[in-house]
Design a protein around this motif. Structure first.
Motif, short mmCIF file in Angstrom:
data_model
loop_
_atom_site.label_atom_id
_atom_site.label_comp_id
_atom_site.label_asym_id
_atom_site.label_seq_id
_atom_site.Cartn_x
_atom_site.Cartn_y
_atom_site.Cartn_z
N ASP A 265 0.95 -1.16 -0.03
CA ASP A 265 0.00 0.30 -0.34
C ASP A 265 1.11 1.24 -0.04
OD1 ASP A 265 -2.00 -2.03 -0.54
OD2 ASP A 265 -2.70 -1.17 2.03
N GLN A 266 0.48 2.49 -0.71
CA GLN A 266 1.48 3.53 -0.68
C GLN A 266 0.97 4.89 0.11
OE1 GLN A 266 4.18 3.41 -3.68
NE2 GLN A 266 3.83 1.19 -3.09
N VAL A 267 1.90 5.45 0.71
CA VAL A 267 2.32 6.37 1.34
C VAL A 267 3.01 7.41 0.54
CG1 VAL A 267 2.79 7.37 3.63
CG2 VAL A 267 2.04 5.06 3.48
N ALA A 268 2.06 8.36 0.94
CA ALA A 268 2.99 9.82 -0.34
C ALA A 268 4.11 9.87 0.42
CB ALA A 268 2.37 11.03 0.20
N PRO A 269 5.54 10.15 -0.06
CA PRO A 269 6.46 10.02 0.73
C PRO A 269 6.69 11.57 1.80
CG PRO A 269 6.86 10.97 -2.03
CD PRO A 269 5.41 9.94 -1.24
N GLN A 270 6.43 12.38 1.73
CA GLN A 270 5.86 13.90 2.66
C GLN A 270 5.80 13.01 3.79
OE1 GLN A 270 4.26 13.39 -0.54
NE2 GLN A 270 5.39 15.28 -1.42
N PHE A 271 5.12 11.93 4.15
CA PHE A 271 4.32 11.52 5.56
C PHE A 271 5.24 10.94 5.68
CE2 PHE A 271 0.23 12.44 3.27
CZ PHE A 271 -0.10 13.98 3.75
N GLY A 272 5.81 10.32 5.21
CA GLY A 272 6.94 8.88 5.78
C GLY A 272 6.48 7.68 5.23
N GLU A 273 6.94 6.64 6.35
CA GLU A 273 6.72 5.77 6.03
C GLU A 273 5.37 4.90 7.19
OE1 GLU A 273 9.73 2.58 7.75
OE2 GLU A 273 11.08 2.84 5.79
N ASP A 274 5.59 5.87 8.00
CA ASP A 274 3.71 5.84 9.32
C ASP A 274 3.53 6.42 8.68
OD1 ASP A 274 5.80 4.09 10.37
OD2 ASP A 274 6.46 5.27 11.76
N GLY A 275 3.26 7.05 7.22
CA GLY A 275 1.97 8.24 7.36
C GLY A 275 0.10 8.10 6.43
N PRO A 276 -0.31 8.01 6.33
CA PRO A 276 -1.71 7.45 5.51
C PRO A 276 -1.78 6.87 4.73
CG PRO A 276 -1.53 10.06 5.89
CD PRO A 276 -0.45 9.97 6.08
N VAL A 277 -1.74 5.80 4.39
CA VAL A 277 -2.32 5.21 3.01
C VAL A 277 -3.01 5.86 2.24
CG1 VAL A 277 -2.93 2.68 2.22
CG2 VAL A 277 -1.46 3.08 4.01
N MET A 278 -2.55 5.79 0.83
CA MET A 278 -3.23 6.88 0.10
C MET A 278 -4.76 5.62 -0.57
SD MET A 278 -0.82 8.37 -2.62
CE MET A 278 0.14 7.22 -2.42
N GLY A 279 -5.62 6.20 -0.92
CA GLY A 279 -7.23 5.35 -1.07
C GLY A 279 -7.76 5.68 -2.09
N LEU A 280 -8.36 4.91 -2.75
CA LEU A 280 -9.79 5.30 -3.97
C LEU A 280 -11.32 5.07 -3.14
CD1 LEU A 280 -8.01 3.26 -6.39
CD2 LEU A 280 -7.88 5.60 -6.58
N THR A 281 -11.78 5.91 -3.10
CA THR A 281 -13.78 5.82 -2.36
C THR A 281 -14.35 5.85 -3.81
OG1 THR A 281 -13.69 8.35 -2.29
CG2 THR A 281 -12.47 6.90 0.07
N GLY A 282 -15.71 5.46 -3.18
CA GLY A 282 -16.54 5.60 -3.96
C GLY A 282 -16.63 4.55 -5.74
N MET A 283 -15.64 3.46 -5.27
CA MET A 283 -15.33 2.39 -6.16
C MET A 283 -16.86 1.39 -7.18
SD MET A 283 -12.57 3.17 -7.38
CE MET A 283 -13.42 5.12 -7.48
N PHE A 284 -16.64 1.43 -7.96
CA PHE A 284 -17.90 -0.07 -8.32
C PHE A 284 -16.33 -1.02 -8.44
CE2 PHE A 284 -19.39 -2.58 -11.56
CZ PHE A 284 -20.80 -3.19 -11.05
N HIS A 285 -17.11 -1.69 -7.42
CA HIS A 285 -15.76 -2.97 -7.82
C HIS A 285 -16.96 -3.79 -6.01
CE1 HIS A 285 -12.23 -5.46 -6.44
NE2 HIS A 285 -11.07 -4.31 -7.49
N PRO A 286 -16.33 -5.37 -6.78
CA PRO A 286 -16.58 -6.23 -5.51
C PRO A 286 -16.46 -6.48 -4.79
CG PRO A 286 -15.03 -7.50 -7.38
CD PRO A 286 -15.46 -5.74 -7.79
N ALA A 287 -15.46 -5.47 -4.66
CA ALA A 287 -14.41 -6.31 -2.81
C ALA A 287 -15.26 -5.29 -2.20
CB ALA A 287 -12.66 -6.24 -3.09
N ASN A 288 -15.11 -3.68 -1.98
CA ASN A 288 -14.78 -3.17 -1.45
C ASN A 288 -15.82 -1.66 -2.78
OD1 ASN A 288 -15.33 -0.82 0.38
ND2 ASN A 288 -13.78 -2.62 2.27
N SER A 289 -15.60 -0.61 -1.64
CA SER A 289 -16.18 0.68 -2.25
C SER A 289 -15.31 1.17 -2.33
CB SER A 289 -17.96 1.46 -2.36
OG SER A 289 -17.39 1.80 -1.05
#
Length: 204
Positions: A144-168
């Motif tokens: 899972d990707q984190v913006a390098p400005q936040f460092g290794e312990d920063g928030p994971v980047m994500g997508l929301t509102g997706m049409f996807h069988p696993a999760n939106s």
């Protein structure tokens, strides 16, 4: 038939970065001539018509046209070799869409089933890192990707509102290893390309 499954999902495909298929509800063209994607599910807890399928994994491989919504998918289903006959049958019904649920929405897009196999599957989660090994055919690790400005312990980047069988909601991830060998005549190395991860929870 009533059933419920919850667990963890990972995805790896041959798109260069965030998959256009995912962010367009499968209506935008993939980055390459065809979309080749592996969808891997580990069931932490689950029951299908009274059969306990907890701690079992299922992997779906799909080779699709560049625009996934056009249909004509070629699909292979791999069921955890540690499942007994009743568990394998139950999982096969859910992940082939026979008993409804999110996977049933994909059935009209499938043009050919390449095969259904019971094989050893090893699925692991380690924080932001997720891996799956399907016998000697598929070996994937994503992070899972984190913006390098936040460092290794920063928030994971994500997508929301997706049409996807696993999760939106899906993480934005990248593969650190994504290799296929002899998967119904297909071999590949998609290391460094697109990935996603998410929890999933399904029930009917």
């Amino acid at each position: 038939m009533t059933w419920n499954l919850s667990g963890t999902y990972l995805e790896s495909c041959n798109c260069d970065s965030v998959c256009p298929c995912t962010t367009s509800g499968m209506t935008a063209p993939a980055d390459h001539e065809r979309c080749q994607v592996t969808l891997a599910f580990h069931v932490d807890r689950g029951e299908v018509d009274g059969v306990d399928v907890s701690d079992r994994s299922v992997v779906v491989f799909a080779d699709t046209p560049r625009v996934m919504a056009e249909g004509g998918w070629q699909v292979a289903l791999y069921v955890d070799g540690s499942a007994d006959d009743s568990q394998a049958d139950a999982l096969g019904k859910v992940f082939s869409g026979q008993v409804g649920g999110p996977m049933a929405a994909l059935v009209p897009l499938i043009g050919e089933v390449l095969g259904v196999e019971r094989v050893p599957i090893e699925f692991r989660n380690d924080g932001r890192r997720h891996t799956v090994e399907v016998a000697d055919a598929i070996d994937i690790a994503i992070e899972d990707q984190v913006a390098p400005q936040f460092g290794e312990d920063g928030p994971v980047m994500g997508l929301t509102g997706m049409f996807h069988p696993a999760n939106s909601t899906l993480t934005i991830a990248r593969s650190t290893r994504a290799v296929g060998k002899g998967v119904h005549g297909r071999s590949w190395d998609f290391t460094g390309r697109n990935g996603h991860a998410a929890p999933f929870s399904w029930a009917t």
